[in-house]
Structures are given as structure tokens and as C-alpha cells.
Design a protein around this motif. Structure first.
Motif, PDB file in Angstrom:
ATOM      1  N   LYS A  48       0.840  -1.199   0.000  1.00 39.98           N
ATOM      2  CA  LYS A  48       0.000   0.000   0.000  1.00 39.98           C
ATOM      3  C   LYS A  48       0.879   1.255   0.000  1.00 39.98           C
ATOM      4  O   LYS A  48       0.457   2.317  -0.448  1.00 39.98           O
ATOM      5  CB  LYS A  48      -0.903   0.002   1.234  1.00 39.98           C
ATOM      6  CG  LYS A  48      -1.935  -1.119   1.256  1.00 39.98           C
ATOM      7  CD  LYS A  48      -2.762  -1.083   2.536  1.00 39.98           C
ATOM      8  CE  LYS A  48      -3.764  -2.227   2.577  1.00 39.98           C
ATOM      9  NZ  LYS A  48      -4.538  -2.226   3.843  1.00 39.98           N
ATOM     10  N   LEU A  49       2.088   1.096   0.535  1.00 43.59           N
ATOM     11  CA  LEU A  49       3.009   2.230   0.641  1.00 43.59           C
ATOM     12  C   LEU A  49       4.132   2.190  -0.381  1.00 43.59           C
ATOM     13  O   LEU A  49       4.474   3.201  -0.986  1.00 43.59           O
ATOM     14  CB  LEU A  49       3.640   2.258   2.043  1.00 43.59           C
ATOM     15  CG  LEU A  49       2.927   2.978   3.167  1.00 43.59           C
ATOM     16  CD1 LEU A  49       3.784   2.948   4.412  1.00 43.59           C
ATOM     17  CD2 LEU A  49       2.619   4.412   2.768  1.00 43.59           C
ATOM     18  N   THR A 135       8.164  11.724   0.043  1.00 42.33           N
ATOM     19  CA  THR A 135       9.219  11.363   0.979  1.00 42.33           C
ATOM     20  C   THR A 135       9.433  12.478   1.981  1.00 42.33           C
ATOM     21  O   THR A 135       8.875  13.570   1.858  1.00 42.33           O
ATOM     22  CB  THR A 135      10.532  11.038   0.238  1.00 42.33           C
ATOM     23  OG1 THR A 135      11.407  10.326   1.120  1.00 42.33           O
ATOM     24  CG2 THR A 135      11.229  12.311  -0.258  1.00 42.33           C
ATOM     25  N   ILE A 216       3.891   9.800   4.411  1.00 46.58           N
ATOM     26  CA  ILE A 216       3.063   8.590   4.365  1.00 46.58           C
ATOM     27  C   ILE A 216       1.587   8.963   4.204  1.00 46.58           C
ATOM     28  O   ILE A 216       0.864   8.376   3.391  1.00 46.58           O
ATOM     29  CB  ILE A 216       3.282   7.740   5.633  1.00 46.58           C
ATOM     30  CG1 ILE A 216       4.676   7.101   5.597  1.00 46.58           C
ATOM     31  CG2 ILE A 216       2.206   6.664   5.753  1.00 46.58           C
ATOM     32  CD1 ILE A 216       5.040   6.349   6.862  1.00 46.58           C
ATOM     33  N   TRP A 217       1.129   9.930   4.975  1.00 45.64           N
ATOM     34  CA  TRP A 217      -0.267  10.378   4.889  1.00 45.64           C
ATOM     35  C   TRP A 217      -0.586  10.815   3.458  1.00 45.64           C
ATOM     36  O   TRP A 217      -1.639  10.465   2.905  1.00 45.64           O
ATOM     37  CB  TRP A 217      -0.504  11.532   5.862  1.00 45.64           C
ATOM     38  CG  TRP A 217      -1.940  11.948   5.997  1.00 45.64           C
ATOM     39  CD1 TRP A 217      -2.847  11.513   6.928  1.00 45.64           C
ATOM     40  CD2 TRP A 217      -2.649  12.876   5.157  1.00 45.64           C
ATOM     41  NE1 TRP A 217      -4.072  12.111   6.730  1.00 45.64           N
ATOM     42  CE2 TRP A 217      -3.986  12.955   5.641  1.00 45.64           C
ATOM     43  CE3 TRP A 217      -2.296  13.649   4.050  1.00 45.64           C
ATOM     44  CZ2 TRP A 217      -4.939  13.770   5.058  1.00 45.64           C
ATOM     45  CZ3 TRP A 217      -3.257  14.456   3.463  1.00 45.64           C
ATOM     46  CH2 TRP A 217      -4.558  14.518   3.960  1.00 45.64           C
ATOM     47  N   ALA A 219       0.924   9.926   0.643  1.00 46.53           N
ATOM     48  CA  ALA A 219       0.917   8.787  -0.274  1.00 46.53           C
ATOM     49  C   ALA A 219      -0.368   7.973  -0.142  1.00 46.53           C
ATOM     50  O   ALA A 219      -0.971   7.561  -1.147  1.00 46.53           O
ATOM     51  CB  ALA A 219       2.134   7.902  -0.002  1.00 46.53           C
ATOM     52  N   ILE A 220      -0.814   7.758   1.094  1.00 47.04           N
ATOM     53  CA  ILE A 220      -2.018   6.961   1.339  1.00 47.04           C
ATOM     54  C   ILE A 220      -3.264   7.635   0.762  1.00 47.04           C
ATOM     55  O   ILE A 220      -4.173   6.968   0.258  1.00 47.04           O
ATOM     56  CB  ILE A 220      -2.203   6.720   2.853  1.00 47.04           C
ATOM     57  CG1 ILE A 220      -1.126   5.775   3.375  1.00 47.04           C
ATOM     58  CG2 ILE A 220      -3.587   6.160   3.160  1.00 47.04           C
ATOM     59  CD1 ILE A 220      -1.115   5.629   4.886  1.00 47.04           C
ATOM     60  N   LYS A 226       3.312   6.408  -4.382  1.00 43.48           N
ATOM     61  CA  LYS A 226       3.956   5.552  -3.388  1.00 43.48           C
ATOM     62  C   LYS A 226       4.878   6.400  -2.517  1.00 43.48           C
ATOM     63  O   LYS A 226       5.243   7.531  -2.876  1.00 43.48           O
ATOM     64  CB  LYS A 226       4.766   4.434  -4.054  1.00 43.48           C
ATOM     65  CG  LYS A 226       3.938   3.456  -4.870  1.00 43.48           C
ATOM     66  CD  LYS A 226       3.064   2.562  -4.021  1.00 43.48           C
ATOM     67  CE  LYS A 226       2.334   1.524  -4.869  1.00 43.48           C
ATOM     68  NZ  LYS A 226       1.462   0.647  -4.057  1.00 43.48           N
ATOM     69  N   TYR A 227       5.234   5.829  -1.394  1.00 43.59           N
ATOM     70  CA  TYR A 227       6.145   6.476  -0.453  1.00 43.59           C
ATOM     71  C   TYR A 227       7.549   5.913  -0.658  1.00 43.59           C
ATOM     72  O   TYR A 227       7.725   4.728  -0.934  1.00 43.59           O
ATOM     73  CB  TYR A 227       5.660   6.217   0.969  1.00 43.59           C
ATOM     74  CG  TYR A 227       6.657   6.581   2.047  1.00 43.59           C
ATOM     75  CD1 TYR A 227       7.046   7.906   2.241  1.00 43.59           C
ATOM     76  CD2 TYR A 227       7.191   5.607   2.873  1.00 43.59           C
ATOM     77  CE1 TYR A 227       7.957   8.233   3.236  1.00 43.59           C
ATOM     78  CE2 TYR A 227       8.098   5.929   3.867  1.00 43.59           C
ATOM     79  CZ  TYR A 227       8.479   7.241   4.045  1.00 43.59           C
ATOM     80  OH  TYR A 227       9.380   7.555   5.019  1.00 43.59           O
ATOM     81  N   THR A 318       3.324   4.017  10.723  1.00 45.29           N
ATOM     82  CA  THR A 318       4.110   2.877  10.254  1.00 45.29           C
ATOM     83  C   THR A 318       3.800   1.643  11.108  1.00 45.29           C
ATOM     84  O   THR A 318       3.256   1.756  12.210  1.00 45.29           O
ATOM     85  CB  THR A 318       5.620   3.157  10.356  1.00 45.29           C
ATOM     86  OG1 THR A 318       5.999   3.200  11.743  1.00 45.29           O
ATOM     87  CG2 THR A 318       5.996   4.454   9.681  1.00 45.29           C
TER      88      THR A 318
END
Length: 433
Positions: A48-49, A135, A216-217, A219-220, A226-227, A318
Motif C-alpha cells: 500500500k506504501l 518522501t 506517508i499520509w 501517499a495513502i 507511493k512512499y 508505520t
């Protein structure tokens, strides 16, 4: 004679055709990542990441993983293999019988080792049809590297840069924007996480943990995004082993083998890059080599942290990772070595520290800038503040060799130059540190 070798060769054949994966050689398996419920994280959960390929590499137990031929060509284009140099003038200044060699990663276009994994991650993302990578970055070296990699492989890049570094190092932002990336100071108003932190403290200096959470937030909550991570996880450390694999060949050419290998540590990628190919020799019990990992006293995860499960980011997005940690809520003081301001440590490196294979050491800002100044005045290269931590340990070990009258071969990773970090050196020279 060996003493006459100041610079090793840099022919294309020095660049390896594979990366070294330390996982099958560790003294104990890495404890599995876990969700907050205790459930073990399966590879497909991480997709997912991350891209499919790097997730596969993250869990791989293959000792050697091939570098794709197209990517290997790109490595050559950006200056690999990097030079292995002997610090002869520093040796003479210290009047030491030790011979000091350093792998100089500052010759890459972005000035640090970070490009080794940035190119790999961008390469795989482009081949999997991903449009954008998000990133974090501390000092800006990782953000610069991924920005370059994005431009080379046709990807959009979004970087969340730790706010204190964003303010201290404005030219890093310029570099990233020249490569086509968008950059936000973290905590930012672009994510729910950042907005919440700014509401509580509008002047928050930020941290790598917070910047990771924001990336991350993003990317989700975005399409076809993607991260990309610059340190800590296995696939990142794996990509960096081109450094140590090259160094091994270069040292073999001049007929020497190190007694001591030294590198600085934030999450662990550049230390792993120089040391893991040599640590394999130690783990096979065919070497008495010592390994010294150097961190700032402001973020002493190895020397003062606990070995336990913790989140890799400040918001707890994470999986839980077993590592040496100061706690995911820890906010390090705003030191100039922004790339080392991280609360945790790579899981594989944590095991090596736990077993006493790697010796941790911590220094103050004043100590490392003093070492950086001496290296600049003897060798002509201004080290990044992160790399100056390694330089300080090298100087200490060379002095110890002098006091014991022992010939030692010292190898260290000069993982980046400090030409975009002069604010820190200016403050040091002005007596503000």
C-alpha cells in the motif's frame, strides 16, 4: 609500495553487479514488523506504501541481489564508482602510524550517498507505472537525491523537509526545485498531521518522524502514489552496499584490509553501506575488524535508547519495528546535522549493536565541527555535518593508534560534502556552537 597509494582506481568494473543483503548472515533473525494489534505484517500489506519490487527486497533472504543492467548504467552516469582516497595529510598532522582511507560519496551530483537508493527506488517505481513518490528529508540530502532520481526516471516528487533544516539550509530547497520537486516545510499545512501539530505549536522545529508521517499520509491519500524512504528499512540499506563492495575491491587493489570501519548514523543507511560487506567477514569469524557507529549526543538512539518495538514515525502510521529507539514522540534538538535527527535505528543495525558487533559512540556538535574544520584544512574537503561525526571518531582512533604505537588501517565513509551546510560551520566559527 602501499604507502604511495593516495587514490584507488575508479574503473567501471569496480562497480558491483549486485547488492549485498545482510539478513541471512545476521546472528539472529530480525523480529517481524507488527501492527498495533500485534498481528505480523505480511509483505502485501506494505505494498500500500511501497513498490512491489522494494517490498520483495525488504523481505528477501537472498544474500546477493542483482542490480538491473539499466540501473547499473545510471550508477555509472552519476559518478560511480566513487573514489577511495587516503587522508595522508591528516595522518601527518596527527603524527599517527595509522593509515586512513575514506570512501568519498560527495562526488555524486547531489553531493551524498543518498542517490544510491534514490535511483533504485525511482527506477522500480517508474517500471511499475507509478506517477509520484512522496518522501521526507532532514538535512535535504535525501530529498535532493530523490528529486534527481525522479527527474531521471520521469516521476513527480513531493518532499516534506524538516522545518528547522528548511530554514537553516535554503539552498537544498533550491536544488530540489531545480530537479522539479515540490517541497514543503514539515510540519506543514498540507496534511492533517501537520495541521494538527501547527495548531498546537506554530513554531514547531519539526523532526524526521513528523516528516515521515506527513509523507506517508500524502501517499495513502493520493492516486497512483507511493512512499519512498531514505534510511532504516532493509531494502534501503541493501542499495547502499555498493559503497562497501566498491571499497573492498579498491582496498584489495592496493593490498590492504581495514582494522576499523567507521560511519555516522541517523537511521543507519550510510553506515550500513560502507560496513555491511565487511561485517559479513566478521560474522563468518574470519576477521578481527572493529566497527564504530557514530551518532549525535542530541539523538542518541544507540547509546541511550531502548531496544524495543516502536513506530518509525511520529504519528504512529508505520508498523511497529523492533529497534533501538528514543521513543517515536522524541523531538531532537535542532542541530545542524539534520540527517541524524532520528529517534530510531535500522532493525538490522540494531541487532548488530545488541550483539556487540558494532560499537556505538556519540559526540557533541562542537566536537564534530572541530573535526570537520581539521579535515577541511588538511584534506581540502569540507565534510557534511553528518559525515563530520565519522571524521571525529577517525581522529580519535588515529590518536589512539599513535599512543599505542600500532599501525592500523582505518576506513570511513565520507558520505557527503558540506558545501550546502555552511550555516552550521559559520555558527561554529562565530562561536555560536
Amino acid at each position: 609500495m602501499v604507502d604511495e597509494h593516495i587514490r584507488s582506481s575508479q574503473t567501471p568494473d569496480i562497480l558491483p553487479s549486485y547488492w549485498y543483503n545482510i539478513l541471512p548472515d545476521l546472528p539472529e533473525p530480525i523480529p517481524p514488523m507488527r501492527l498495533g494489534t500485534g498481528e505480523i505484517v505480511k509483505p502485501e500489506m506494505l505494498e500500500k506504501l511501497f513498490t512491489h519490487t522494494v517490498v520483495k527486497q525488504e523481505f528477501s533472504m537472498e544474500r546477493y541481489i542483482s542490480i538491473p543492467s539499466d540501473l547499473r548504467k545510471t550508477y555509472l552516469e552519476i559518478g560511480r564508482p566513487t573514489p577511495l582516497l587516503r587522508a595522508k595529510r591528516l595522518e601527518e598532522y596527527l603524527n599517527t602510524p595509522a593509515r586512513i582511507y575514506y570512501k568519498y560519496e560527495g562526488v555524486t551530483p547531489t553531493g551524498s550517498h543518498k542517490v544510491n537508493t534514490a535511483l533504485a527506488q525511482a527506477y522500480y517505481a517508474s517500471r511499475e507505472g507509478i506517477d509520484r513518490l512522496t518522501t521526507e528529508t532532514g538535512a535535504g540530502q535525501w530529498g535532493s537525491a530523490l528529486s534527481l532520481a525522479g527527474s531521471m526516471f520521469g516521476l513527480k516528487i513531493t518532499v516534506y523537509m524538516v522545518r528547522i533544516s528548511y530554514l537553516q539550509k535554503p539552498y537544498r530547497k533550491t536544488v530540489m526545485e531545480l530537479y522539479g520537486a515540490e517541497i514543503y516545510p514539515s510540519p506543514s499545512d498540507k496534511t492533517e498531521i501537520g495541521r494538527k501539530i501547527l495548531l498546537e505549536n506554530p513554531d514547531h522545529p519539526g523532526s524526521l518522524g513528523i516528516a515521515i508521517s506527513e509523507a506517508i499520509w500524502d501517499a495513502i491519500h493520493s492516486e497512483n502514489t507511493k512512499y519512498s524512504l531514505g534510511s532504516v528499512l532493509n531494502h534501503v540499506l541493501l542499495h547502499q552496499t555498493v559503497i562497501g563492495l566498491e571499497a573492498k575491491k579498491q582496498l584489495e587493489e592496493i593490498g590492504v584490509y581495514p582494522d576499523i570501519v567507521i560511519g555516522c548514523v541517523g537511521g543507519g543507511s550510510n553506515f550500513a553501506g560502507i560496513s555491511y560487506p565487511f561485517i559479513r567477514d566478521k560474522l563468518k569469524e574470519s576477521s578481527n575488524i572493529r566497527f564504530i557507529a557514530v551518532e549525535p549526543e542530541a539523538a542518541p538512539s544507540m547509546t541511550k535508547g531502548e531496544y524495543r518495538y516502536d513506530f518509525g514515525d511520529s504519528a504512529g502510521l508505520t508498523p511497529l519495528i523492533k529497534m533501538y529507539t528514543l521513543g517515536y514522540k522524541y523531538i531532537p534538538p535542532p542541530i545542524h546535522a539534520g540527517g541524524l535527527r532520528y529517534h530510531g535505528l535500522a532493525p538490522s543495525l540494531s541487532i548488530l549493536v545488541k550483539h556487540g558487533i558494532v560499537e556505538p559512540r556519540a559526540y557533541t556538535q562542537k566536537q564534530i565541527f572541530e573535526a570537520g574544520k581539521l579535515f577541511a584544512r588538511t584534506e581540502g574537503i569540507i565534510p557534511a555535518p553528518e559525515s563530520a561525526h565519522a571524521v571525529k571518531a577517525v581522529i580519535d582512533e588515529a590518536i589512539k593508534a599513535r599512543e599505542e604505537n600500532k599501525e592500523k588501517i582505518i576506513l570511513f565513509n565520507l558520505s557527503g560534502h558540506g558545501l550546502l551546510d555552511l550555516k552550521g560551520y559559520r555558527d561554529f566559527l562565530d562561536g555560536k556552537i
